[in-house]
Motif scaffolding. Structure first.
Motif, mmCIF file in Angstrom:
data_model
loop_
_atom_site.group_PDB
_atom_site.id
_atom_site.type_symbol
_atom_site.label_atom_id
_atom_site.label_comp_id
_atom_site.label_asym_id
_atom_site.label_seq_id
_atom_site.Cartn_x
_atom_site.Cartn_y
_atom_site.Cartn_z
ATOM 1 N N UNK A 244 0.778 -1.228 -0.001
ATOM 2 C CA UNK A 244 -0.118 0.132 -0.085
ATOM 3 C C UNK A 244 0.951 1.341 0.008
ATOM 4 N N UNK A 245 0.812 2.098 -1.068
ATOM 5 C CA UNK A 245 1.410 3.364 -1.191
ATOM 6 C C UNK A 245 0.725 4.572 -1.119
ATOM 7 N N UNK A 246 -0.582 4.194 -0.844
ATOM 8 C CA UNK A 246 -1.634 5.440 -0.844
ATOM 9 C C UNK A 246 -2.948 4.936 -0.070
ATOM 10 N N UNK A 247 -2.938 5.218 1.059
ATOM 11 C CA UNK A 247 -4.384 4.539 1.808
ATOM 12 C C UNK A 247 -5.429 4.634 1.241
ATOM 13 N N UNK A 258 -6.593 -1.341 -1.491
ATOM 14 C CA UNK A 258 -6.940 -0.066 -1.722
ATOM 15 C C UNK A 258 -5.483 0.618 -1.991
ATOM 16 N N UNK A 259 -5.087 1.489 -2.857
ATOM 17 C CA UNK A 259 -3.752 1.830 -2.813
ATOM 18 C C UNK A 259 -2.691 1.286 -2.995
ATOM 19 N N UNK A 260 -2.770 0.119 -3.677
ATOM 20 C CA UNK A 260 -1.908 -0.935 -3.803
ATOM 21 C C UNK A 260 -0.980 -0.549 -4.658
ATOM 22 N N UNK A 261 0.514 -0.741 -4.719
ATOM 23 C CA UNK A 261 1.287 -0.472 -5.686
ATOM 24 C C UNK A 261 0.819 -0.659 -7.390
ATOM 25 N N UNK A 262 0.382 -2.165 -7.436
ATOM 26 C CA UNK A 262 -0.222 -2.528 -8.446
ATOM 27 C C UNK A 262 -1.339 -1.809 -9.299
ATOM 28 N N UNK A 263 -1.970 -0.797 -8.551
ATOM 29 C CA UNK A 263 -2.869 -0.001 -9.092
ATOM 30 C C UNK A 263 -2.284 1.287 -9.918
ATOM 31 N N UNK A 264 -1.051 1.492 -9.561
ATOM 32 C CA UNK A 264 -0.421 2.643 -10.097
ATOM 33 C C UNK A 264 0.757 2.070 -11.114
ATOM 34 N N UNK A 265 1.374 1.070 -10.948
ATOM 35 C CA UNK A 265 2.422 0.461 -11.746
ATOM 36 C C UNK A 265 2.207 -0.989 -12.174
ATOM 37 N N UNK A 266 1.449 -1.207 -13.504
ATOM 38 C CA UNK A 266 1.245 -2.425 -14.096
ATOM 39 C C UNK A 266 0.720 -1.994 -15.480
ATOM 40 N N UNK A 267 0.710 -3.069 -16.447
ATOM 41 C CA UNK A 267 0.046 -2.906 -17.655
ATOM 42 C C UNK A 267 -1.206 -2.628 -17.590
ATOM 43 N N UNK A 268 -1.930 -3.240 -16.691
ATOM 44 C CA UNK A 268 -3.394 -3.089 -16.192
ATOM 45 C C UNK A 268 -3.961 -1.763 -15.997
ATOM 46 N N UNK A 269 -2.822 -1.445 -14.974
ATOM 47 C CA UNK A 269 -2.966 -0.131 -14.309
ATOM 48 C C UNK A 269 -2.721 1.285 -15.379
ATOM 49 N N UNK A 270 -1.975 0.949 -16.402
ATOM 50 C CA UNK A 270 -1.736 2.164 -17.354
ATOM 51 C C UNK A 270 -2.882 2.099 -18.369
ATOM 52 N N UNK A 271 -3.459 0.909 -18.788
ATOM 53 C CA UNK A 271 -4.625 0.757 -19.667
ATOM 54 C C UNK A 271 -5.835 1.238 -19.231
ATOM 55 N N UNK A 316 3.705 7.207 -18.400
ATOM 56 C CA UNK A 316 4.513 6.194 -18.132
ATOM 57 C C UNK A 316 5.549 6.808 -16.978
ATOM 58 N N UNK A 317 5.804 8.107 -17.013
ATOM 59 C CA UNK A 317 6.666 8.641 -15.837
ATOM 60 C C UNK A 317 5.828 8.817 -14.494
ATOM 61 N N UNK A 318 4.621 8.861 -14.528
ATOM 62 C CA UNK A 318 3.856 8.878 -13.370
ATOM 63 C C UNK A 318 3.995 7.610 -12.663
ATOM 64 N N UNK A 319 3.762 6.508 -13.492
ATOM 65 C CA UNK A 319 3.984 4.982 -13.247
ATOM 66 C C UNK A 319 5.456 4.724 -12.469
ATOM 67 N N UNK A 320 6.347 5.542 -12.927
ATOM 68 C CA UNK A 320 7.710 5.195 -12.777
ATOM 69 C C UNK A 320 8.036 5.928 -11.308
ATOM 70 N N UNK A 321 7.291 7.029 -11.277
ATOM 71 C CA UNK A 321 7.593 7.632 -9.792
ATOM 72 C C UNK A 321 6.896 6.888 -8.646
ATOM 73 N N UNK A 322 5.691 6.380 -9.162
ATOM 74 C CA UNK A 322 5.039 5.387 -7.775
ATOM 75 C C UNK A 322 5.890 4.223 -7.764
ATOM 76 N N UNK A 323 6.467 3.534 -8.953
ATOM 77 C CA UNK A 323 7.385 2.519 -8.837
ATOM 78 C C UNK A 323 8.739 2.772 -7.872
ATOM 79 N N UNK A 325 8.599 4.703 -5.262
ATOM 80 C CA UNK A 325 8.376 4.824 -4.076
ATOM 81 C C UNK A 325 8.312 3.473 -3.490
ATOM 82 N N UNK A 326 7.739 2.416 -4.356
ATOM 83 C CA UNK A 326 7.615 1.036 -3.699
ATOM 84 C C UNK A 326 9.253 0.372 -3.694
ATOM 85 N N UNK A 327 10.057 0.630 -4.804
ATOM 86 C CA UNK A 327 11.538 0.150 -4.487
ATOM 87 C C UNK A 327 11.910 0.707 -3.327
ATOM 88 N N UNK A 328 11.748 2.129 -2.853
ATOM 89 C CA UNK A 328 12.469 2.500 -1.902
ATOM 90 C C UNK A 328 11.916 1.769 -0.615
#
Length: 398
Positions: A244-247, A258-271, A316-323, A325-328
Motif C-alpha cells: 500500500x502506497x496510498x491509503x 486499496x492504494x496498492x502499488x499494482x494500481x499505479x504500476x502495471x500494464x493493467x493500471x496504465x490501460x 509512463x513517468x507517473x507510473x515510474x515515480x510510484x514504482x 516509492x515501492x522500490x524505496x
C-alpha cells in the motif's frame, strides 16, 4: 572442534566451486574449502572417474611444478530452462557450464492452453535435442520458472491472473511435463529463477544480498540473502503488488488492496488510466487508433511512447515515480547491494528506468551514504529460463 564439512558436502562444494570459477588448481580449491590435501585428492579423483570434471592443462608455475588445472565436463549432461509467463514464454537448452546451446521464445495467445503449451514445449525439446544430436537420457532435468501463485513442492501453478488462454488454474505442470517428455521437472516462481540467473551471471562480483523486481502485467519480486533465495511460508512472488502506497487510493482488482502499488504500476493500471482519461475527453488515442476508450491497449501506449508522445511519456513517468516509492520501501527493509529491474515497463523507455531510480534513491534511508546499485541485469529476457535451468543444476546430486 572439527569444522570440516562431510565428504558428500565437500564433494559438491568442490564441484560447484570449479563450475563457478571456470578453471581452478588444487591449491585454489584448498584455499576455499577446509579439508586436507589427501581428502581433496580423493574427491578430485572421484569427480574425474565419474566424468563430472576433467583436467584442463597446466597453470603458471609459482616456483615449482606447474599445477594441474581442473574444469567441469560441459557435456556430462544437459538442462532445459522453461519460462512460463503471460506475454511470452521461452525455452533454453544448457550444458553443464550453463552455456546456452539454444533459445526459443514464443508469444502466449488465447490458444496457448496448458495442454497446448505442454505439447508445444515437448515438441521444441525433441527438436532441440535432435538439432544438437543429443539423446533424451542425457537431459538431467527441466527447471520451470512460472508466474505465481505456486505450490513449489507439488509442482502446481495455482491461480495466476491475466493469462490470455483459459485453463491456467491448478495445473500440475511438473507432472504434465514429465509425462510428455520423461524428464524430471522442477518448479519455482519466475522472479526467483530470474534472480538466480542474474546472480550466476554476476558471480565474479561475489554479491550476497540482491533484490529482483519485475514490472509488467503484474509486479513480481524476489530476494536473495547471503547468496540464497529467500522463500516464505507461501509463494510471495506477487505480494509486492499489494504494497500500500496510498491509503485512500484506488485498487486494480476487486480482491486487491486499496492504494496498492499494482494500481499505479502495471500494464493493467496504465490501460485503466488511459481508458478513464479517454472517457473524460482526452481523445488522442481514440482518434488516432479509431478505438473506443474501453479498447485502448498497452501496445498502443508503447507505440505512442516510442514516437515521443508527451501524453504517453507522462503516463509512463507517473507510473515510474510510484514504482520508485515501492522500490524505496523494499530497499529500506532489505538493504540489498544490487537491485535488478526487469519487465516491459522497466524496458519501455530509459526515462522510466532512470525516474524510478531517482525517486527510489531520494526515499532511501541513509542515502547517499548507502547507495545500492541498480541494473537491468546481464541476462535480461533470458534470466528466468537460465535461472530455472540453474536451479536444477544446483540441486543435482553429486
Amino acid at each position: 572442534m572439527d569444522n570440516q564439512p562431510s565428504k558428500h558436502t565437500s564433494k559438491k562444494m568442490v564441484y560447484l566451486h570449479i563450475a563457478e570459477q571456470g578453471v581452478v588448481s588444487k591449491a585454489d580449491l584448498l584455499s576455499f574449502i577446509n579439508i586436507t590435501t589427501s581428502t581433496m585428492n580423493r574427491l578430485l579423483e572421484e569427480l574425474i572417474e565419474e566424468n563430472l570434471i576433467e583436467e584442463s592443462g597446466l597453470g603458471p608455475s609459482k616456483g615449482g611444478r606447474k599445477p594441474i588445472l581442473f574444469q567441469i565436463n560441459p557435456s556430462y549432461g544437459y538442462f532445459f530452462g522453461l519460462e512460463i509467463s503471460r506475454f511470452y514464454s521461452s525455452l533454453g537448452l544448457f550444458d553443464m557450464q550453463m552455456n546456452p546451446k539454444s533459445f526459443i521464445r514464443w508469444r502466449m495467445d488465447e490458444d496457448m492452453t496448458p495442454e497446448q503449451f505442454v505439447k508445444h514445449v515437448s515438441q521444441h525439446i525433441r527438436s532441440l535435442l535432435n538439432d544438437h544430436r543429443l539423446e533424451m537420457k542425457q537431459v538431467i532435468g527441466i527447471g520451470i520458472g512460472a508466474v505465481g501463485p505456486l505450490d513449489r513442492e507439488k509442482g502446481i501453478i495455482l491461480k495466476p491472473l491475466y493469462f490470455p488462454a483459459k485453463g491456467w488454474t491448478d495445473i500440475s505442470i511438473c507432472s504434465l511435463m514429465r509425462e510428455a517428455t520423461g524428464i524430471p521437472s522442477y518448479l519455482d516462481n519466475g522472479a526467483n529463477t530470474a534472480l538466480l540467473g542474474e546472480h550466476w551471471a554476476m558471480r565474479h562480483e561475489q554479491l550476497q544480498h540482491m533484490l529482483y523486481v519485475h514490472a509488467g502485467v503484474s509486479l513480481r519480486s524476489a530476494m536473495m540473502s547471503y547468496g540464497q533465495i529467500v522463500h516464505g511460508t507461501v509463494d510471495m512472488e506477487g505480494s509486492i503488488g499489494q504494497m500500500i502506497i496510498q491509503t485512500d487510493g484506488p485498487r486494480l482488482q476487486e480482491q486487491g488492496n486499496y492504494g496498492a502499488l499494482e494500481a499505479f504500476v502495471s500494464v493493467q493500471a496504465l490501460e485503466k488510466q488511459a481508458r478513464s482519461e479517454a472517457k473524460m475527453g482526452r481523445d488522442e488515442l481514440v482518434s488516432r487508433y479509431h478505438a473506443a476508450p474501453d479498447k485502448i491497449q498497452y501496445d498502443m501506449l508503447l507505440r505512442e511512447l516510442s514516437q515521443d508522445s508527451p501524453y504517453a511519456l507522462e503516463l509512463f513517468l507517473r507510473a515510474a515515480r510510484h514504482f520508485g516509492i515501492g522500490l524505496a520501501n523494499l530497499i529500506n527493509v532489505f538493504h540489498p547491494e544490487t537491485i535488478i529491474l526487469g519487465g516491459t515497463l522497466v524496458n519501455s523507455h530509459e526515462r522510466f528506468f532512470q525516474t524510478a531510480i531517482e525517486v527510489a534513491q531520494k526515499n532511501t534511508y541513509y542515502y547517499p551514504e548507502y547507495v545500492p546499485l541498480f541494473s537491468k541485469g546481464l541476462l535480461k529476457e533470458d534470466a528466468v529460463a537460465t535461472g530455472a535451468a540453474l536451479m536444477v543444476w544446483k540441486a543435482m546430486d553429486i
